[in-house]
Design a protein around this motif. Structure first.
Motif, short mmCIF file in Angstrom:
data_model
loop_
_atom_site.label_atom_id
_atom_site.label_comp_id
_atom_site.label_asym_id
_atom_site.label_seq_id
_atom_site.Cartn_x
_atom_site.Cartn_y
_atom_site.Cartn_z
N HIS A 24 0.85 -1.19 0.00
CA HIS A 24 0.00 0.00 0.00
C HIS A 24 0.89 1.24 0.00
O HIS A 24 2.11 1.13 0.12
CB HIS A 24 -0.93 0.00 1.23
N THR A 25 0.28 2.39 -0.14
CA THR A 25 0.98 3.67 0.01
C THR A 25 0.27 4.48 1.08
O THR A 25 -0.86 4.18 1.46
CB THR A 25 1.00 4.48 -1.30
N ALA A 26 0.95 5.48 1.57
CA ALA A 26 0.36 6.40 2.55
C ALA A 26 0.64 7.83 2.07
O ALA A 26 1.67 8.08 1.44
CB ALA A 26 0.96 6.17 3.93
N PRO A 27 -0.26 8.75 2.37
CA PRO A 27 -0.08 10.12 1.88
C PRO A 27 0.92 10.95 2.68
O PRO A 27 1.19 12.09 2.33
CB PRO A 27 -1.49 10.72 1.99
N PHE A 28 1.47 10.36 3.75
CA PHE A 28 2.40 11.08 4.62
C PHE A 28 3.63 10.24 4.89
O PHE A 28 3.59 9.00 4.81
CB PHE A 28 1.74 11.40 5.97
N ASP A 29 4.75 10.89 5.24
CA ASP A 29 5.94 10.17 5.70
C ASP A 29 5.59 9.43 7.00
O ASP A 29 4.77 9.91 7.79
CB ASP A 29 7.10 11.13 5.98
N ALA A 30 6.23 8.28 7.20
CA ALA A 30 5.98 7.51 8.41
C ALA A 30 7.30 6.95 8.95
O ALA A 30 8.21 6.64 8.18
CB ALA A 30 5.02 6.36 8.11
#
Length: 81
Positions: A24-30
């Motif tokens: 998956h991807t995320a819209p923010f750095d983690a």
């Protein structure tokens, strides 16, 4: 969920052996830190073994996945700003 604010979320996830998160991807750095156990984190072109005490930064919008090598816990810090 440990903390949820406008600029950051911190969540603790437990996983059993062979469990994980599909790509998956995320819209923010983690930032993922492992307070216990072992897992593998996949990012494009690389599989990273991660163990207790390790951390990895997952940039926004880059596909990634993870799977448990042993039971493990993951602390996820999502940086929204």
């Amino acid at each position: 969920m440990i903390i949820s604010r406008r600029s950051v979320n911190i969540t603790l996830f437990p996983f059993d052996e062979n469990e994980g998160l599909s790509e998956h991807t995320a819209p923010f750095d983690a930032v993922v830190t492992i307070p216990g156990g072992k897992c593998e984190v996949w990012v494009p072109g690389q599989t990273c073994p991660i163990k207790e005490g390790d951390a990895i930064i997952l940039p926004a919008d880059i596909p990634h996945a993870l799977s448990a090598v042993t039971k493990f816990k993951m602390s996820l810090t999502m940086i929204k700003e």
